[in-house]
Design a protein around this motif. Structure first.
Motif: not given
Lengths: 173, 239
Positions: B74-79, B81-100
């Motif tokens: 997902r990080m390799l894919l260009p962002v 337009e749809e994603d941008e509308k949704e607020g450009d979420v870092d694909p790592r966010e969920e994992l980081v939350k879980q790790l913390l």
């Protein structure tokens, strides 16, 4: 009652579980609650001041005699067997249950990222956690919480006596 | 990087998240900005090593491997337009939350382990004397059938007294389970009759019985009997 302190000391001495002050009150029918708690605090202080091998501690909502930390290794030697402590995996499961209770198994597994059936069973057998009920969702999963034995094992008066997660974080750093 | 650069200490990991935390610490990277490609590569090397050692690789490790690969792609894919509308979420966010979150509890577990533990660092009194007091009865563990038979006898005794009663008492199985465990913690041992007889009405009786069955099934309590049709004793199954 002039030998009140001696009586209370003996009552706590003979008991295998922490003795609650209400149980002491039950034995000493006519003595006021306040007098009993004064006497207990006196005793606790006396043991502290003496700073010997034994201390009187308030744990799990009651009072119990236990050896001091400084002499632990010698007692260990006398007892001969190496006391099995909890495995890191069991300790992690216990930590999640203790801080998230009442908690479902699936919630603990989500935090730890592994299947916890083994550690859960071990902790139930050791009576450190127990089933506190079932959640009212499909499948009625069981929910878990800690026991009085947990408080006793970790020398805590009540659950609110547990260090906060932040305190552990700071200690670890 | 060669495979030889890895120290293989697989048994020290408590799970995939633990392994991931270890890799983050080892590489001295920021947990909020994980270099996914690097970490994924190293994570896979560990998985390979575990496989080659024929270790029973828990499924959870593979799930996280898939998650890492997915994030990487997902990080390799260009962002879009749809994603941008949704607020450009870092694909790592969920994992980081879980790790913390996992890290917090790992620290808590270490913290608990540093406390003075009864039976390891501090000791209470041994109660050898009490073992001697216990009756020299040979008790055998009993099963569901004996419990059901005993229940039948007690329910006959209670009879139909409350047939007309409108029962407004709210009751749940978990309440009865808790009551029984509390009672056993307080008194150590109870007889089956103790538990059932103070119940009074039929509904409560049935709930109590179901609670006992549930507790036996979960191995929280044990039921013993000295002779067939004798008193059934119930105690906590702790070690």
């Amino acid at each position: 009652m002039d030998n009140l302190k001696a009586i209370i000391e003996a009552l706590i001495f003979v008991s295998d579980v922490p003795v609650t002050s209400s149980r002491i009150e039950g034995v000493l029918e006519d003595v006021k609650e306040k007098e009993i708690s004064f006497a207990i605090n006196d005793l606790i202080r006396e043991y502290e001041e003496r700073s010997g091998g034994i201390f009187l501690k308030e744990v799990a909502g009651g009072y119990q005699f236990r050896t001091g930390e400084a002499v632990g290794s010698w007692v260990q030697k006398l007892k001969g067997q190496k006391q099995a402590s909890l495995s890191p995996a069991a300790m992690e499961t216990l930590a999640v249950v203790a801080y998230r209770q009442p908690v479902m198994r699936s919630e603990v597994e989500k935090v730890r990222g592994v299947d916890i059936s083994g550690t859960l069973r071990g902790l139930l057998e050791k009576n450190l956690i127990r089933i506190v009920g079932r959640k009212d969702v499909p499948g009625r999963p069981m929910i878990y919480g800690t026991t009085g034995k947990f408080l006793e094992t970790f020398g805590l008066k009540t659950l609110s006596d547990l260090p906060t997660l932040r305190e552990f974080k700071e200690l670890g750093e | 990087m060669t495979a030889g650069a890895y120290e293989i200490k697989l048994d020290i990991f408590e799970g995939p998240l633990d392994l991931l935390l270890y890799l983050i610490r080892k590489n001295e990277v920021d947990i909020y900005d994980i270099p996914i490609a690097l970490i994924t590569r190293q994570y896979m090397k560990y998985i390979e090593a575990m496989k080659s050692l024929n270790l029973d690789l828990a499924g959870e490790y593979l799930v996280l491997a898939a998650t890492l690969t997915h994030i990487k792609s997902r990080m390799l894919l260009p962002v879009s337009e749809e994603d941008e509308k949704e607020g450009d979420v870092d694909p790592r966010e969920e994992l980081v939350k879980q790790l913390l979150e996992y890290k917090t509890f790992k620290e808590a577990a270490l913290g608990l382990d540093r406390m003075n533990i009864l039976g390891r660092d501090v000791f209470g009194r041994d109660h050898a004397g009490e073992e001697l007091e216990k009756e020299e009865q040979t008790l055998r563990e009993i099963g569901i059938f004996e419990l059901v038979e005993a229940f039948r006898r007690i329910s006959l005794d209670i009879g139909q007294k409350d047939l007309m009663e409108i029962d407004a008492e709210k009751m749940s199985l978990s309440d009865r389970i808790n009551d029984i465990v509390d009672e056993l913690e307080r008194r150590g041992e109870l007889t089956f009759t103790d538990l059932l007889e103070d119940t009074g009405n039929r509904k409560r009786l049935i709930y109590t019985f179901l609670a006992i069955l549930e507790l036996v099934k979960l191995r929280i309590i044990k039921a013993y009997q000295a002779i067939p049709y004798g008193t059934i004793r119930i105690c906590l199954a702790r070690k």
